[in-house]
Design an enzyme around this catalytic site. Structure first.
Site, PDB file in Angstrom:
ATOM      1  CE  LYS A 172      -2.048   2.557   3.100  1.00 13.25           C
ATOM      2  NZ  LYS A 172      -2.130   4.088   2.282  1.00 13.25           N
ATOM      3  CD  GLU A 247      13.992   1.286   8.085  1.00  7.58           C
ATOM      4  OE1 GLU A 247      14.556   2.314   8.943  1.00  7.58           O
ATOM      5  OE2 GLU A 247      14.418   0.146   8.549  1.00  7.58           O
ATOM      6  CD  GLU A 383       9.719  13.101  11.481  1.00  7.65           C
ATOM      7  OE1 GLU A 383       8.623  12.462  11.703  1.00  7.65           O
ATOM      8  OE2 GLU A 383      10.655  12.371  10.503  1.00  7.65           O
TER       9      GLU A 383
HETATM   10  P1  NAD Z   1       2.110   7.961   7.810  1.00 12.82           P
HETATM   11  O1  NAD Z   1       2.885   7.226   9.094  1.00 12.82           O
HETATM   12  O2  NAD Z   1       1.021   8.952   8.166  1.00 12.82           O
HETATM   13  O3  NAD Z   1       1.857   7.124   6.735  1.00 12.82           O
HETATM   14  C1  NAD Z   1       2.666   6.173   6.172  1.00 12.82           C
HETATM   15  C2  NAD Z   1       1.872   5.047   5.438  1.00 12.82           C
HETATM   16  O4  NAD Z   1       1.300   4.184   6.597  1.00 12.82           O
HETATM   17  C3  NAD Z   1       0.910   5.583   4.552  1.00 12.82           C
HETATM   18  O5  NAD Z   1       0.746   4.422   3.553  1.00 12.82           O
HETATM   19  C4  NAD Z   1      -0.367   5.513   5.326  1.00 12.82           C
HETATM   20  O6  NAD Z   1      -1.781   5.197   4.626  1.00 12.82           O
HETATM   21  C5  NAD Z   1      -0.158   4.392   6.249  1.00 12.82           C
HETATM   22  N1  NAD Z   1      -0.902   4.232   7.416  1.00 12.82           N
HETATM   23  C6  NAD Z   1      -1.439   5.219   8.335  1.00 12.82           C
HETATM   24  N2  NAD Z   1      -1.885   4.745   9.243  1.00 12.82           N
HETATM   25  C7  NAD Z   1      -1.843   3.487   9.360  1.00 12.82           C
HETATM   26  C8  NAD Z   1      -2.515   2.337  10.047  1.00 12.82           C
HETATM   27  N3  NAD Z   1      -3.023   2.590  11.142  1.00 12.82           N
HETATM   28  N4  NAD Z   1      -2.259   1.006   9.664  1.00 12.82           N
HETATM   29  C9  NAD Z   1      -1.491   0.944   8.459  1.00 12.82           C
HETATM   30  N5  NAD Z   1      -0.943   1.788   7.917  1.00 12.82           N
HETATM   31  C10 NAD Z   1      -1.392   2.981   8.097  1.00 12.82           C
HETATM   32  O7  NAD Z   1       3.581   8.724   7.438  1.00 12.82           O
HETATM   33  P2  NAD Z   1       3.689   9.834   6.330  1.00 12.82           P
HETATM   34  O8  NAD Z   1       3.131  11.111   6.849  1.00 12.82           O
HETATM   35  O9  NAD Z   1       3.195   9.046   4.964  1.00 12.82           O
HETATM   36  O10 NAD Z   1       5.390   9.980   6.058  1.00 12.82           O
HETATM   37  C11 NAD Z   1       6.042  10.791   6.902  1.00 12.82           C
HETATM   38  C12 NAD Z   1       6.829  10.003   7.921  1.00 12.82           C
HETATM   39  O11 NAD Z   1       7.355   8.840   7.464  1.00 12.82           O
HETATM   40  C13 NAD Z   1       7.774  10.953   8.804  1.00 12.82           C
HETATM   41  O12 NAD Z   1       7.616  10.569  10.110  1.00 12.82           O
HETATM   42  C14 NAD Z   1       9.122  10.283   7.972  1.00 12.82           C
HETATM   43  O13 NAD Z   1      10.074  10.625   8.783  1.00 12.82           O
HETATM   44  C15 NAD Z   1       8.871   9.049   7.902  1.00 12.82           C
HETATM   45  N6  NAD Z   1       9.827   8.208   7.073  1.00 12.82           N
HETATM   46  C16 NAD Z   1      10.704   7.538   7.595  1.00 12.82           C
HETATM   47  C17 NAD Z   1      11.475   6.738   6.689  1.00 12.82           C
HETATM   48  C18 NAD Z   1      12.719   6.004   7.166  1.00 12.82           C
HETATM   49  O14 NAD Z   1      13.298   5.081   6.381  1.00 12.82           O
HETATM   50  N7  NAD Z   1      12.939   5.840   8.511  1.00 12.82           N
HETATM   51  C19 NAD Z   1      11.491   7.148   5.219  1.00 12.82           C
HETATM   52  C20 NAD Z   1      10.667   8.125   4.782  1.00 12.82           C
HETATM   53  C21 NAD Z   1       9.792   8.573   5.829  1.00 12.82           C
END
Ligand code: NAD
Length: 479
Positions: A172, A247, A383
């Site tokens: 997803k 991650e 963050e």
């Molecule tokens: P997010 O956690 O809101 O969403 C990430 C993904 O998870 C999306 O596909 C979202 O639809 C899904 N998701 C959300 N709630 C969920 C749930 N309850 N169950 C399953 N899936 C769910 O993050 P975002 O806003 O899309 O991305 C930004 C974040 O990602 C920042 O915190 C950034 O630091 C982090 N990030 C980390 C890395 C890494 O490698 N450590 C890389 C890129 C981004």
């Protein structure tokens, strides 16, 4: 209106509930697509397709697996322009970044793990009375969930090793950046990936994502996203004893010493702070500067950042585009307001910017530099994930390390000095999963990638990823 469907069992289909989410181009504020708002029914269909495909795919000759994954890589390269354009329409990032960095890396991910399918090996341990060998077997159906900031780059970073090690995938992408993931389905068909091996579910995290995590038949979850979401996912997947790779977020320190190459460091700090509008998990946000060069470095950095060309992401000269959404823009602005309340001084930026023409309703914020904040304040601890950095002073090595480690996060750090001996010593004391010395975002795909503490659990990359996506089974033979 362009509709972004699910890709299940090799075909594009509507969500079972026929519900849709609006997709907005953040650089223009205009709706440009509707996305399937999938739920548990679609995840169940994808799961059934993946189970049907697993026996054949997991027993494929690795040469064949290599050929298909390598072909996917070639097709991504061939379709680079269309993919890059889609990435920019979805996210508002400069087209140049999509073309030169993200899409090529998605191709590299597939090429790299195609070769891993050929080369992956396991251990053998002999003893005075026995010999053991480890079988590394695919898990079955696995879930890969990725964020919006580097859409196809991070999506493929998970999917490629999962497929290379013989699993079938239910993946997803973020609901904010669904298009290139959707295009990947067609590419997989063209490359000859058997139906059901990769299934792509579109929709909201709390609905479609949660259904993947909660599904009892999906035995491993590889997740990249925010720390809060990571907590929710581990609270669900943990008690189900799923394999879990997380991650998560970061609040990355840059340690700048008085003996650094000043010109190069200023230029690289501008890049590591503001690439992709500060929306890369590895971007530095806490800039720690030795006090003897603090004022000089600050002046040069402001000069450099003020020259960043902000504009329409489609303009090839643009270096700094739109944030991912209007909501995210509001969140970042609220942190800038908080920084002022916490006693910070804004040295550059600090506000949104209104462009003219096509992008008049886009979500643009100026790159922002703040000083004068305490290390413990919320601006320095939470963050923001946007174009906002803070400057802090340190006197010597010990204080630099203490400030750098003053965080719940532990993803990446950078060290800037010509004294390589000192850099090695400091690297070993920093609580981050990645340390870059005099560089940033230089990646060798064989290296372990990931963070400590609130930045995650487990590592991706190279054999780490292949091991995550396989079960180790020890077979012991007595002499
Ligand atoms: P997010 O956690 O809101 O969403 C990430 C993904 O998870 C999306 O596909 C979202 O639809 C899904 N998701 C959300 N709630 C969920 C749930 N309850 N169950 C399953 N899936 C769910 O993050 P975002 O806003 O899309 O991305 C930004 C974040 O990602 C920042 O915190 C950034 O630091 C982090 N990030 C980390 C890395 C890494 O490698 N450590 C890389 C890129 C981004």
């Amino acid at each position: 209106m362009n509709k972004i469907l699910n890709f299940i069992d090799g075909v594009y289909i509507n969500p079972q509930n026929n519900e849709w989410i609006d997709k907005i181009n953040p650089a223009t504020g205009l709706k440009n697509a509707e996305i399937a708002s999938s739920d548990i029914q679609d995840v169940e269909l994808a799961f059934m397709a993946s189970q049907k495909a697993f026996e054949e795919w997991s027993s494929f000759n690795p040469n064949l697996r290599f050929r298909i994954l390598n072909r996917i890589s070639e097709l991504i390269e061939e379709k680079k322009s269309g993919l890059a354009l889609a990435e920019t329409y979805d996210t508002g990032k400069p087209l140049k970044l999509s073309e030169e960095f993200e899409i090529p890396r998605a191709a590299s991910n597939f090429r790299f793990f195609a070769t891993a399918a050929l080369q992956f090996a396991s251990e053998s341990h002999s003893n005075y009375n026995s010999i053991n060998y480890t079988l590394r077997q695919p898990i079955g159906s696995v879930g890969c969930i990725s964020p919006w900031n580097l859409p196809l780059y991070l999506f493929t970073w998970k999917i490629a090793p999962a497929l290379a090690s013989g699993n079938c995938v239910i993946a997803k992408p973020s609901e904010l950046s669904p298009t290139t993931a959707s295009m990947l389905g067609q590419i997989c068909n063209e490359a000859g990936l058997p139906n059901g091996v990769l299934n792509i579910i579109q929709g909201l995290g709390s609905r479609a994502g949660a259904a993947i995590v909660e599904h009892p038949g999906i035995k491993a979850i590889s997740f990249t996203g925010g720390t809060k979401t990571g907590k929710i996912i581990s609270s669900v997947a943990g008690p189900m004893f799923k394999k879990l790779s997380l991650e998560l977020g970061g609040k990355n320190p840059c340690l700048i010493f008085e003996d650094c190459d000043l010109e190069k460091t200023v230029s690289e700090v501008s890049r590591l702070a503001f690439s992709n509008q500060g929306q890369i998990c590895l971007c530095g946000s806490r800039i720690l500067i030795q006090e003897s060069i603090y004022e000089k470095f600050k002046k040069l950095l402001i000069e450099k950042v003020s020259k960043l060309r902000i504009g329409n992401p489609l303009d090839p000269n643009t270096q700094f585009g739109s944030l991912i959404s209007e909501d995210h823009k509001k969140k970042v602005l609220s942190y800038i307001q908080l920084a002022v309340e916490e006693g910070g001084t804004i040295l550059h930026g600090g506000q949104e910017i209104k462009l003219e023409g096509q992008c008049a309703n886009g979500s643009f914020i100026l790159p922002t530099i703040i000083e004068g904040l305490h290390a413990q304040c919320r601006t320095n601890q939470e963050e923001i994930f946007g174009p906002v950095i803070t400057l802090q002073k340190f006197s010597g090595d010990d204080e630099a390390i203490e400030l750098a480690n003053n965080s719940d996060y532990g993803l990446a750090s950078t060290i800037w000095t010509k004294n390589i001996n000192k850099a090695h010593q400091i690297s070993s004391k920093l609580n981050t999963g990645i340390v870059w010395i005099n560089c940033w975002l230089v990646r060798d795909l064989r290296t372990p990638f990931g963070g400590m503490n609130a930045s995650g659990v487990g590592r991706e990359g190279g054999w780490e990823a292949m091991r995550f996506f396989t079960e180790a089974k020890n077979v012991c033979i007595s002499y």
